[in-house]
Design an enzyme around this catalytic site. Sequence first.
Site, mmCIF file in Angstrom:
data_model
loop_
_atom_site.group_PDB
_atom_site.id
_atom_site.type_symbol
_atom_site.label_atom_id
_atom_site.label_comp_id
_atom_site.label_asym_id
_atom_site.label_seq_id
_atom_site.Cartn_x
_atom_site.Cartn_y
_atom_site.Cartn_z
ATOM 1 N N LYS A 130 42.009 32.957 44.284
ATOM 2 C CA LYS A 130 43.092 33.908 44.016
ATOM 3 C C LYS A 130 44.385 33.387 44.631
ATOM 4 C CE LYS A 130 42.062 38.837 43.937
ATOM 5 N NZ LYS A 130 41.878 39.984 44.847
HETATM 6 C C1 E4P Z 1 42.138 43.200 43.230
HETATM 7 O O1 E4P Z 1 41.725 42.061 43.146
HETATM 8 C C2 E4P Z 1 42.543 43.840 44.480
HETATM 9 O O2 E4P Z 1 41.646 43.469 45.489
HETATM 10 C C3 E4P Z 1 42.489 45.358 44.449
HETATM 11 O O3 E4P Z 1 42.104 45.868 43.199
HETATM 12 C C4 E4P Z 1 43.630 46.041 45.106
HETATM 13 O O4 E4P Z 1 43.420 47.438 45.060
HETATM 14 P P1 E4P Z 1 44.219 48.472 45.976
HETATM 15 O O5 E4P Z 1 45.572 48.671 45.388
HETATM 16 O O6 E4P Z 1 43.403 49.712 45.932
HETATM 17 O O7 E4P Z 1 44.302 47.859 47.340
#
Ligand code: E4P
Length: 223
Positions: A82
């Site tokens: 990522k």
């Molecule tokens: C995605 O890869 C992220 O880890 C995640 O969906 C972020 O979600 P949040 O906005 O609830 O922290």
Amino acid sequence: MKLFLDTAVYEEIEEAVGWGVIDGVTTNPTLIAKAGHDHEEQVKRICQIIGNVSAEVVSEKRDDMIVEGRRLASWHRNVIVKVPMTPDGLAAGKVLAVEGTRVNVTLCFSVNQALLSAAIGAYIVSPFAGRLDDINEDGMKVVADIVAAYRQQEIKTLVLAASMRNPMHVTQAALAGADIATLPFSVLKQMFNHPLTEAGQKRFLDDYRKTQEAKPAAAPAKR
Ligand code: E4P
């Protein structure tokens, strides 16, 4: 639409894998911190039980991200690296993608950012629907628009609807045409629920038990 789990808690992943409903896991530095384990150990452990495990770089400069991304990718073949939706993140992602690493561009909030992610050959782009809703913007519309733009342009990058806060988000992501949705464990569990399922299953089991009780006692065995 494939379902991923948005957590770094091994026990949650293990349970969901047991249900047979998830195809991957997304982690981020916040989720790793919450799980309270060493990043490398935890990602390697998760990769033992499920494919498609996103692990995020935490460097800020292109060259550092490339080195870090290569290290993350070397942990296991199931790792998807990522990178953040920044100029350095995309530049690093481009190098990693050309090398054959699957790249997930995270923190995407617009169609234009999704187009930039596709331009570097990202395997996945992650629009954060819930965080857009949090600032009074329509997160799911952004997901739907990205899907439409990608279809129009015949772009192969997968759209992963992230920051899912409730079961409605999951339904909306599927209807918007997202390829993947990543869910907190609590939301995945909520997806099972329907009062008619619960009531129907109770009645089936009660009726079955009644037929068992009504059965004549078995005749004693002959000598
Ligand atoms: C995605 O890869 C992220 O880890 C995640 O969906 C972020 O979600 P949040 O906005 O609830 O922290």
